[in-house]
Design a protein around this motif. Structure first.
Motif, PDB file in Angstrom:
ATOM      1  N   ASP A 100      -0.497  16.526  -6.049  1.00 37.98           N
ATOM      2  CA  ASP A 100       0.270  17.394  -6.061  1.00 37.98           C
ATOM      3  C   ASP A 100       0.771  18.035  -7.462  1.00 37.98           C
ATOM      4  OD1 ASP A 100       1.973  19.296  -4.188  1.00 37.98           O
ATOM      5  OD2 ASP A 100       3.416  18.495  -5.679  1.00 37.98           O
ATOM      6  N   PHE A 101       1.119  16.989  -8.349  1.00 38.87           N
ATOM      7  CA  PHE A 101       1.683  17.193  -9.609  1.00 38.87           C
ATOM      8  C   PHE A 101       0.501  18.033 -10.470  1.00 38.87           C
ATOM      9  CE2 PHE A 101       1.980  16.089 -14.080  1.00 38.87           C
ATOM     10  CZ  PHE A 101       3.521  16.397 -14.117  1.00 38.87           C
ATOM     11  N   PHE A 102      -0.803  17.683 -10.484  1.00 38.55           N
ATOM     12  CA  PHE A 102      -1.708  18.289 -11.235  1.00 38.55           C
ATOM     13  C   PHE A 102      -2.159  19.511 -10.149  1.00 38.55           C
ATOM     14  CE2 PHE A 102      -1.688  14.136 -13.241  1.00 38.55           C
ATOM     15  CZ  PHE A 102      -1.603  14.715 -14.549  1.00 38.55           C
ATOM     16  N   ASN A 103      -1.731  19.657  -9.191  1.00 40.11           N
ATOM     17  CA  ASN A 103      -2.362  20.883  -8.465  1.00 40.11           C
ATOM     18  C   ASN A 103      -3.983  20.541  -8.578  1.00 40.11           C
ATOM     19  OD1 ASN A 103      -2.028  22.946  -6.771  1.00 40.11           O
ATOM     20  ND2 ASN A 103      -2.076  24.427  -8.543  1.00 40.11           N
ATOM     21  N   ILE A 104      -4.606  19.765  -7.938  1.00 34.34           N
ATOM     22  CA  ILE A 104      -5.676  19.386  -7.637  1.00 34.34           C
ATOM     23  C   ILE A 104      -6.630  20.514  -6.860  1.00 34.34           C
ATOM     24  CG2 ILE A 104      -7.677  17.843  -7.440  1.00 34.34           C
ATOM     25  CD1 ILE A 104      -5.971  17.046  -9.688  1.00 34.34           C
ATOM     26  N   LYS A 105      -7.599  21.308  -7.424  1.00 33.69           N
ATOM     27  CA  LYS A 105      -8.216  22.323  -6.533  1.00 33.69           C
ATOM     28  C   LYS A 105      -9.235  21.564  -5.848  1.00 33.69           C
ATOM     29  CE  LYS A 105      -5.776  25.517  -8.763  1.00 33.69           C
ATOM     30  NZ  LYS A 105      -4.626  26.055  -8.035  1.00 33.69           N
ATOM     31  N   PRO A 106      -9.680  22.019  -4.661  1.00 36.72           N
ATOM     32  CA  PRO A 106     -10.536  21.597  -3.498  1.00 36.72           C
ATOM     33  C   PRO A 106     -11.871  21.096  -4.109  1.00 36.72           C
ATOM     34  CG  PRO A 106      -9.606  23.433  -2.709  1.00 36.72           C
ATOM     35  CD  PRO A 106      -9.175  23.448  -4.071  1.00 36.72           C
ATOM     36  N   ASN A 107     -12.354  21.988  -5.452  1.00 41.02           N
ATOM     37  CA  ASN A 107     -13.720  21.680  -6.090  1.00 41.02           C
ATOM     38  C   ASN A 107     -13.619  20.463  -6.872  1.00 41.02           C
ATOM     39  OD1 ASN A 107     -11.792  23.174  -7.760  1.00 41.02           O
ATOM     40  ND2 ASN A 107     -13.636  24.155  -8.895  1.00 41.02           N
ATOM     41  N   LEU A 108     -12.353  20.075  -7.162  1.00 39.07           N
ATOM     42  CA  LEU A 108     -11.938  18.751  -8.185  1.00 39.07           C
ATOM     43  C   LEU A 108     -11.652  17.662  -7.354  1.00 39.07           C
ATOM     44  CD1 LEU A 108     -10.574  20.415 -11.125  1.00 39.07           C
ATOM     45  CD2 LEU A 108     -12.930  19.805 -10.925  1.00 39.07           C
ATOM     46  N   SER A 109     -11.624  17.690  -5.905  1.00 36.25           N
ATOM     47  CA  SER A 109     -10.870  16.832  -5.178  1.00 36.25           C
ATOM     48  C   SER A 109     -11.950  15.472  -5.021  1.00 36.25           C
ATOM     49  CB  SER A 109     -10.700  17.212  -3.589  1.00 36.25           C
ATOM     50  OG  SER A 109      -9.703  18.145  -3.764  1.00 36.25           O
ATOM     51  N   LEU A 110     -13.199  15.964  -5.128  1.00 38.32           N
ATOM     52  CA  LEU A 110     -14.128  14.776  -5.052  1.00 38.32           C
ATOM     53  C   LEU A 110     -14.157  13.842  -6.081  1.00 38.32           C
ATOM     54  CD1 LEU A 110     -16.707  13.292  -3.597  1.00 38.32           C
ATOM     55  CD2 LEU A 110     -18.165  14.651  -4.633  1.00 38.32           C
ATOM     56  N   LEU A 111     -13.925  14.402  -7.424  1.00 38.58           N
ATOM     57  CA  LEU A 111     -13.782  13.544  -8.570  1.00 38.58           C
ATOM     58  C   LEU A 111     -12.486  12.923  -8.524  1.00 38.58           C
ATOM     59  CD1 LEU A 111     -14.961  16.017 -11.493  1.00 38.58           C
ATOM     60  CD2 LEU A 111     -16.233  13.900 -10.384  1.00 38.58           C
ATOM     61  N   PHE A 112     -11.407  13.594  -7.986  1.00 38.60           N
ATOM     62  CA  PHE A 112     -10.282  12.546  -7.798  1.00 38.60           C
ATOM     63  C   PHE A 112     -10.194  11.539  -6.883  1.00 38.60           C
ATOM     64  CE2 PHE A 112      -5.940  12.110  -5.975  1.00 38.60           C
ATOM     65  CZ  PHE A 112      -5.234  11.958  -6.963  1.00 38.60           C
ATOM     66  N   ILE A 113     -11.236  11.936  -5.863  1.00 42.38           N
ATOM     67  CA  ILE A 113     -11.075  10.701  -4.668  1.00 42.38           C
ATOM     68  C   ILE A 113     -12.031   9.511  -5.449  1.00 42.38           C
ATOM     69  CG2 ILE A 113     -11.902  10.301  -2.566  1.00 42.38           C
ATOM     70  CD1 ILE A 113     -11.227  12.975  -1.740  1.00 42.38           C
ATOM     71  N   TYR A 134       0.715  -1.193   0.046  1.00 35.69           N
ATOM     72  CA  TYR A 134      -0.127  -0.059  -0.161  1.00 35.69           C
ATOM     73  C   TYR A 134       0.780   1.400  -0.183  1.00 35.69           C
ATOM     74  CZ  TYR A 134      -3.873  -2.746   1.287  1.00 35.69           C
ATOM     75  OH  TYR A 134      -4.826  -3.819   1.427  1.00 35.69           O
ATOM     76  N   ALA A 135       2.089   1.130   0.183  1.00 30.31           N
ATOM     77  CA  ALA A 135       3.090   2.295   0.458  1.00 30.31           C
ATOM     78  C   ALA A 135       3.148   3.088  -0.751  1.00 30.31           C
ATOM     79  CB  ALA A 135       4.277   1.886   1.021  1.00 30.31           C
ATOM     80  N   PRO A 136       3.454   2.519  -1.927  1.00 31.66           N
ATOM     81  CA  PRO A 136       3.522   3.587  -3.132  1.00 31.66           C
ATOM     82  C   PRO A 136       2.221   3.967  -3.558  1.00 31.66           C
ATOM     83  CG  PRO A 136       5.071   1.595  -3.247  1.00 31.66           C
ATOM     84  CD  PRO A 136       4.136   1.123  -2.120  1.00 31.66           C
ATOM     85  N   PHE A 137       1.346   3.183  -3.248  1.00 32.96           N
ATOM     86  CA  PHE A 137      -0.256   3.480  -3.797  1.00 32.96           C
ATOM     87  C   PHE A 137      -0.443   4.764  -3.147  1.00 32.96           C
ATOM     88  CE2 PHE A 137      -4.599   3.893  -2.991  1.00 32.96           C
ATOM     89  CZ  PHE A 137      -5.246   3.434  -4.103  1.00 32.96           C
ATOM     90  N   SER A 138      -0.171   4.916  -1.675  1.00 37.93           N
ATOM     91  CA  SER A 138      -0.496   6.165  -1.192  1.00 37.93           C
ATOM     92  C   SER A 138       0.433   7.261  -1.454  1.00 37.93           C
ATOM     93  CB  SER A 138      -0.527   6.088   0.195  1.00 37.93           C
ATOM     94  OG  SER A 138       0.890   5.585   0.749  1.00 37.93           O
ATOM     95  N   TYR A 139       1.673   6.865  -1.942  1.00 39.96           N
ATOM     96  CA  TYR A 139       2.692   7.778  -2.191  1.00 39.96           C
ATOM     97  C   TYR A 139       2.311   8.530  -3.716  1.00 39.96           C
ATOM     98  CZ  TYR A 139       7.004  10.120  -4.073  1.00 39.96           C
ATOM     99  OH  TYR A 139       7.886  11.030  -4.504  1.00 39.96           O
ATOM    100  N   LEU A 140       1.790   7.847  -4.493  1.00 41.48           N
ATOM    101  CA  LEU A 140       1.221   8.108  -6.047  1.00 41.48           C
ATOM    102  C   LEU A 140       0.075   8.887  -5.871  1.00 41.48           C
ATOM    103  CD1 LEU A 140       1.748   4.779  -7.961  1.00 41.48           C
ATOM    104  CD2 LEU A 140       2.983   6.945  -8.310  1.00 41.48           C
ATOM    105  N   PHE A 141      -1.113   8.800  -4.831  1.00 46.74           N
ATOM    106  CA  PHE A 141      -1.861   9.336  -4.582  1.00 46.74           C
ATOM    107  C   PHE A 141      -1.517  10.721  -4.337  1.00 46.74           C
ATOM    108  CE2 PHE A 141      -5.164  11.447  -1.788  1.00 46.74           C
ATOM    109  CZ  PHE A 141      -6.355  11.056  -2.456  1.00 46.74           C
ATOM    110  N   PHE A 142      -0.819  10.980  -3.311  1.00 42.92           N
ATOM    111  CA  PHE A 142      -0.258  12.391  -2.945  1.00 42.92           C
ATOM    112  C   PHE A 142       0.675  12.945  -4.130  1.00 42.92           C
ATOM    113  CE2 PHE A 142      -0.626  10.646   1.592  1.00 42.92           C
ATOM    114  CZ  PHE A 142      -1.649  11.219   1.753  1.00 42.92           C
ATOM    115  N   TYR A 143       1.431  12.236  -4.671  1.00 42.11           N
ATOM    116  CA  TYR A 143       2.233  12.812  -5.892  1.00 42.11           C
ATOM    117  C   TYR A 143       1.313  13.337  -7.114  1.00 42.11           C
ATOM    118  CZ  TYR A 143       6.264  12.912  -8.777  1.00 42.11           C
ATOM    119  OH  TYR A 143       7.296  13.148  -9.895  1.00 42.11           O
ATOM    120  N   ILE A 144       0.465  12.538  -7.562  1.00 37.97           N
ATOM    121  CA  ILE A 144      -0.227  13.038  -8.724  1.00 37.97           C
ATOM    122  C   ILE A 144      -1.246  14.013  -8.104  1.00 37.97           C
ATOM    123  CG2 ILE A 144      -2.311  12.073 -10.072  1.00 37.97           C
ATOM    124  CD1 ILE A 144      -1.139   9.388 -10.121  1.00 37.97           C
TER     125      ILE A 144
END
Length: 212
Positions: A142-155, A130-140
């Motif tokens: 941050d990389f795409f600078n997801i805005k709060p209003n788009l966080s739900l779609l990302f999740i 699960y470690a790299p999974f969570s790391y990729l979650f945060f990495y992506i």
């Protein structure tokens, strides 16, 4: 509010792995794959349930995931400090241990992991996946600078990916559902956990990594 108040100082990075190992379609008929309908459950005098005794698809998936996941984490351009990277990796490990040991222990065990119901080395390694999974979650995120209003779609997207990987893992014998448990419950858990991860990311971004 300082960073040290949230997380302990970590001296080294734990490089772990996660990847969705893809096998070719020809492996479906291979003896390496333990089909759900063909598993024979055995139980010894101590109450331990045995699903398999061989090193096959579930173990290979874990080993390959660890190797490829480690390479992915190492090869990605660095975006976080060593301390933050380690914390993001440990998020996945902690989540795996927390929920697997809550949901897969008595008095009501909702699923077993790998070849039997006792805790083994492969169970530990499956949590580390699960470690790299969570790391990729945060990495992506941050990389795409997801805005709060788009966080739900990302999740939602990551929750569906997580369920897909879990279903594949159940198919090859990493998870063995019981007592009415199914992937719908996992989907809700992924939504909650990943929502907390987004909040966690926002806290780190807001306060930064404080030196001490």
């Amino acid at each position: 509010m300082d960073w040290p108040h949230y997380f302990p100082k970590v001296e080294s990075i734990v490089l772990c792995s996660y990847v969705c190992g893809i096998y070719s379609l020809s492996m479906v008929d291979s003896p390496l794959v333990c089909l759900p309908g063909k598993r024979r459950i055995q139980k010894n005098m101590n109450g331990i349930r045995y699903y398999d005794h061989n090193f096959n698809a579930n173990e290979w998936f874990i080993v390959i995931s660890l190797i490829v996941g480690t390479l992915v984490v190492l090869k990605l351009p660095k975006r976080f400090t060593n301390k933050t990277t380690c914390v993001y990796l440990l998020c996945g490990v902690f989540t795996g241990f927390f929920f697997d040991h809550i949901l897969s222990v008595l008095p009501v065990s909702y699923y077993d992991i790998n070849d039997n119901s006792s805790f083994q080395l492969m169970d530990f390694l499956s949590h580390v996946m699960y470690a790299p999974f969570s790391y990729l979650f945060f990495y992506i995120y941050d990389f795409f600078n997801i805005k709060p209003n788009l966080s739900l779609l990302f999740i939602l997207g990551w929750a569906f990916i997580s369920v897909g990987i879990e279903l594949f893992s159940e198919y090859i014998g990493i998870f063995h559902y019981q007592n009415g448990y199914n992937s719908y419950y996992s989907f809700v858990i992924y939504l909650v956990v990943q929502s907390l991860w987004v909040r966690f990311y926002r806290i780190i971004k807001a306060y930064g990594e404080k030196q001490f």
